[in-house]
Design a protein around this motif. Structure first.
Motif, PDB file in Angstrom:
ATOM      1  N   PHE A 417       0.963  -1.117  -0.099  1.00 43.73           N
ATOM      2  CA  PHE A 417       0.100  -0.089   0.037  1.00 43.73           C
ATOM      3  C   PHE A 417       0.776   1.328  -0.078  1.00 43.73           C
ATOM      4  CE2 PHE A 417      -2.392   3.456   2.429  1.00 43.73           C
ATOM      5  CZ  PHE A 417      -3.355   3.448   1.461  1.00 43.73           C
ATOM      6  N   ALA A 418       1.965   1.317   0.747  1.00 42.43           N
ATOM      7  CA  ALA A 418       2.888   2.467   0.914  1.00 42.43           C
ATOM      8  C   ALA A 418       3.631   2.751  -0.421  1.00 42.43           C
ATOM      9  CB  ALA A 418       3.792   2.260   2.256  1.00 42.43           C
ATOM     10  N   LEU A 419       3.950   1.596  -1.007  1.00 37.50           N
ATOM     11  CA  LEU A 419       4.674   1.333  -2.087  1.00 37.50           C
ATOM     12  C   LEU A 419       3.943   1.992  -3.217  1.00 37.50           C
ATOM     13  CD1 LEU A 419       7.179   0.846  -3.696  1.00 37.50           C
ATOM     14  CD2 LEU A 419       6.251  -1.613  -4.307  1.00 37.50           C
ATOM     15  N   LYS A 420       2.697   1.741  -3.461  1.00 31.92           N
ATOM     16  CA  LYS A 420       1.756   2.413  -4.663  1.00 31.92           C
ATOM     17  C   LYS A 420       1.660   4.090  -4.323  1.00 31.92           C
ATOM     18  CE  LYS A 420      -0.676  -1.953  -5.350  1.00 31.92           C
ATOM     19  NZ  LYS A 420      -2.120  -2.682  -5.693  1.00 31.92           N
ATOM     20  N   ALA A 421       1.442   4.323  -2.921  1.00 39.35           N
ATOM     21  CA  ALA A 421       1.153   5.709  -2.627  1.00 39.35           C
ATOM     22  C   ALA A 421       2.484   6.453  -2.913  1.00 39.35           C
ATOM     23  CB  ALA A 421       0.987   5.783  -1.185  1.00 39.35           C
ATOM     24  N   LEU A 422       3.703   5.997  -2.570  1.00 37.06           N
ATOM     25  CA  LEU A 422       4.994   6.393  -3.099  1.00 37.06           C
ATOM     26  C   LEU A 422       5.233   6.605  -4.607  1.00 37.06           C
ATOM     27  CD1 LEU A 422       7.246   5.090  -0.379  1.00 37.06           C
ATOM     28  CD2 LEU A 422       6.556   7.462  -0.400  1.00 37.06           C
ATOM     29  N   GLU A 423       4.741   5.513  -5.329  1.00 37.37           N
ATOM     30  CA  GLU A 423       4.966   5.543  -6.724  1.00 37.37           C
ATOM     31  C   GLU A 423       3.894   6.705  -7.347  1.00 37.37           C
ATOM     32  OE1 GLU A 423       3.936   1.471  -7.974  1.00 37.37           O
ATOM     33  OE2 GLU A 423       5.811   0.772  -7.643  1.00 37.37           O
ATOM     34  N   ARG A 424       2.694   6.934  -6.660  1.00 34.80           N
ATOM     35  CA  ARG A 424       1.877   7.915  -7.245  1.00 34.80           C
ATOM     36  C   ARG A 424       2.675   9.111  -6.806  1.00 34.80           C
ATOM     37  NH1 ARG A 424      -2.208   4.509  -5.184  1.00 34.80           N
ATOM     38  NH2 ARG A 424      -2.280   5.682  -3.207  1.00 34.80           N
ATOM     39  N   LYS A 425       2.947   9.330  -5.681  1.00 38.97           N
ATOM     40  CA  LYS A 425       3.614  10.531  -5.358  1.00 38.97           C
ATOM     41  C   LYS A 425       4.777  11.029  -6.316  1.00 38.97           C
ATOM     42  CE  LYS A 425       6.150  13.059  -1.458  1.00 38.97           C
ATOM     43  NZ  LYS A 425       6.509  13.036  -0.041  1.00 38.97           N
ATOM     44  N   ALA A 426       5.552   9.838  -6.522  1.00 41.81           N
ATOM     45  CA  ALA A 426       6.833  10.048  -7.503  1.00 41.81           C
ATOM     46  C   ALA A 426       6.338  10.362  -8.953  1.00 41.81           C
ATOM     47  CB  ALA A 426       7.684   8.708  -7.497  1.00 41.81           C
ATOM     48  N   GLY A 427       5.256   9.812  -9.348  1.00 41.84           N
ATOM     49  CA  GLY A 427       4.850  10.177 -10.828  1.00 41.84           C
ATOM     50  C   GLY A 427       4.445  11.568 -10.811  1.00 41.84           C
ATOM     51  N   LYS A 428       3.717  12.208  -9.644  1.00 42.06           N
ATOM     52  CA  LYS A 428       3.140  13.585  -9.899  1.00 42.06           C
ATOM     53  C   LYS A 428       4.540  14.419  -9.684  1.00 42.06           C
ATOM     54  CE  LYS A 428       0.371  16.808  -7.093  1.00 42.06           C
ATOM     55  NZ  LYS A 428      -0.594  16.771  -6.049  1.00 42.06           N
ATOM     56  N   LEU A 429       5.526  14.009  -8.996  1.00 45.21           N
ATOM     57  CA  LEU A 429       6.590  15.127  -8.888  1.00 45.21           C
ATOM     58  C   LEU A 429       7.461  14.848 -10.127  1.00 45.21           C
ATOM     59  CD1 LEU A 429       8.185  13.864  -5.390  1.00 45.21           C
ATOM     60  CD2 LEU A 429       7.038  16.062  -5.737  1.00 45.21           C
ATOM     61  N   GLU A 430       7.388  13.986 -10.950  1.00 48.08           N
ATOM     62  CA  GLU A 430       8.065  13.849 -12.014  1.00 48.08           C
ATOM     63  C   GLU A 430       7.413  14.650 -13.135  1.00 48.08           C
ATOM     64  OE1 GLU A 430      11.005  12.839 -14.846  1.00 48.08           O
ATOM     65  OE2 GLU A 430      10.782  12.502 -12.846  1.00 48.08           O
TER      66      GLU A 430
END
Length: 533
Positions: A417-430
């Motif tokens: 769950f945390a990994l998916k949240a961090l992936e979404r955050k990373a995608g937005k930051l990118e």
């Protein structure tokens, strides 16, 4: 009886019928050293040495992925054998790898040829109907299959690496073409004049010049240089959607199937990534009513003017009288609205709209003040550009740090769950970093020739009604976008409501009021320049 014996003797003495099969994995290999012509030449020499009579030669320039039924030449060869069941043929191959580079299909092709009474022969391999011969044949076929899979893996790895480095490796889109790069491989470059047409279409949709995708479609169809879809005889609307939603035009590459995230590409972008994001937002906005091509040019305000009672875009129609004459009307077709079905004469609505534009024309003294203000603002652009560059540099550095932090957290977490949240955050930051870097690259001081364009803009500010009355349909739509910040509400009884104007005309409205003092002028000057004087 003698004649029958003679006929049987002739058949026994007739030369063996043969068929030649040649194959390369791609059309590019056709001209290489192991091309189709050289293969066929060697096979004909082989047949001549053994006294075979070559009846036909079949060729393929596709791989088929191991399945011989995906090769048109092999399918034609088998059809030829089926059409002559009374003749036994020898099928000659240059190399066993040309036969089938897959164990399963190799055996299947052998059985198929046997069923047709055909015997395969190869220049560098002797087929033997013995356990030892079958074993060696299987080993060689397995080797061919291994080489094919290894080659496919190698090509795939190279393609993945190319995309990760920012190179596009898939089919091109309209406006781009592949050229050979100096260091090897191929790169995308602009394909003119199609690239300029696509760029105009994308920029037009982003700016609102084209309200709907259908308008983009009609624009592309109006340009004979743009390639149509031959199977369709035109340009499908889905093609337009694909063009509007593909980040390749914004200079980006990606691959979902290889899990490669969006990244800056090595090719030239037709539009900025910021403009691409604007297009995606516009595609999600369904507020603008679609405009029919048959009546759109007769009703330039259709879709722009809103019904004041329900805030729905007015449609338009040509009403036919009993005498056969047509009368143009605007009307609201929102069911439940008090103005539903009640028409407004086109002359009345468009006349009042022209009066509205006429009222936006500034007086000569006011225009002189506005011109001085805009020129003053232009001279301040240099200092503002440097400040903007410094700010964007700090923003990019901050986003880089935040993205790196998110990636480190993703590498350390054990929670899905945390990994998916961090992936979404990373995608937005990118995405934010891409836009910030793009803005930084585009931020520069005003060019020397830019004042000429400013003069043209000031000429338009001096009299927008002139361009509205004398311009074509496309120019009229441009006037709507340049003068108004939003669509215009219209009341059937009271006429147009107070419009929301764009910044330049809003500034002129401030100056033309009763408080036209130095303070008002200075305040407006600052609002236009965006900073201190």
């Amino acid at each position: 009886m003698t004649a029958r014996i003679s006929s049987t003797s002739d058949i026994q003495n007739a030369p063996q019928k043969a068929i030649i099969y040649s194959r390369v994995s791609s059309k590019k290999q056709t001209s290489d050293g192991a091309g189709l012509e050289s293969q066929e030449h060697r096979c004909r020499e082989y047949a001549e040495e053994r006294g075979y009579e070559v009846e036909l030669a079949f060729t393929d320039d596709v791989s088929g992925g191991g399945d011989f039924m995906n090769r048109p030449g092999m399918v034609a060869l088998l059809s030829f054998l089926a059409a002559k069941p009374d003749t036994d043929f020898v099928v000659i191959f240059d190399d066993l790898k040309r036969f089938a580079r897959d164990i399963e299909f190799h055996k299947k092709l052998r059985r198929t040829l046997d069923a047709h009474g055909a015997r395969p022969e190869c220049l560098n391999f002797k087929f033997e109907d013995s356990p030892e011969g079958e074993f060696i044949e299987t080993i060689i076929a397995a080797q061919g299959e291994l080489e094919r899979k290894q080659l496919r893996r190698q090509v795939l790895q190279k393609m993945v690496a190319r995309v990760e480095q920012g190179y596009w490796v898939f089919h091109t889109l309209p406006g781009y073409k592949y050229v050979k790069a100096k260091g090897g491989g191929k790169v995308l470059v602009r394909d003119e004049p199609v690239a300029s047409i696509v760029q105009e279409a994308l920029e037009g949709f982003a700016s609102g010049r084209f309200i709907t995708q259908s308008e983009v479609q009609r624009f592309l169809l109006s340009r004979p240089e743009f390639p149509i879809q031959k199977s369709y005889g035109g340009i499908r609307l889905q093609k337009v959607t694909d063009m509007l939603t593909h980040p390749l035009y914004a200079g980006m590459v990606f691959s979902k199937k290889w899990n490669i995230s969006l990244r800056k590409g090595k090719h030239e972008a037709l539009i900025s990534y910021e403009m691409f994001e604007r297009i995606q937002k516009r595609l999600k906005n369904t507020g603008y009513a679609p405009r029919r091509s048959d009546i759109g040019k007769q009703f330039p305000l259709r879709g722009f003017v809103l019904c004041a009672d329900c805030n729905t875009p007015l449609t338009a129609s040509l009403a036919k009288s009993c005498t056969g004459r047509y009368y143009p009307y605007y009307l609201c077709q929102k069911k439940g609205c008090v103005s539903y079905g009640k028409s407004i004469r086109r002359d009345k609505l468009e006349g009042e709209f022209s009066d509205l534009l006429k009222g936006l024309r500034p007086s000569a003294p006011l225009y002189a003040i506005a011109r001085e203000m805009f020129m003053d603002a232009w001279t301040q652009r240099g200092a503002q550009a440097k400040a903007m560059q410094a700010s964007l540099t700090r923003t990019v550095a901050d986003l880089d740090a935040r993205l790196e932090e998110a990636m480190d957290q993703a590498a350390e977490t054990d929670s899905d769950f945390a990994l998916k949240a961090l992936e979404r955050k990373a995608g937005k930051l990118e995405r934010e970093r891409l836009i910030a870097r793009e803005r930084l690259d585009q931020t520069s001081t005003p060019k020397a020739g830019g004042q000429e364009n400013l003069e043209l803009a000031l000429t338009f500010l001096a009299n927008p009604l002139k361009l509205w009355e004398k311009g074509n349909h496309a120019m009229r739509r441009a006037v709507l976008k340049m003068v108004f910040a939003d669509r215009l509400q219209y009341c059937r009884k009271e006429g147009p409501r107070t419009p929301l104007l764009s910044l330049p005309f809003k500034a002129l409205g401030v100056l033309s009021g009763p408080e036209m003092q130095y303070g008002a002028v200075e305040k407006t000057r600052l609002s236009i320049s965006g900073g201190k004087h």
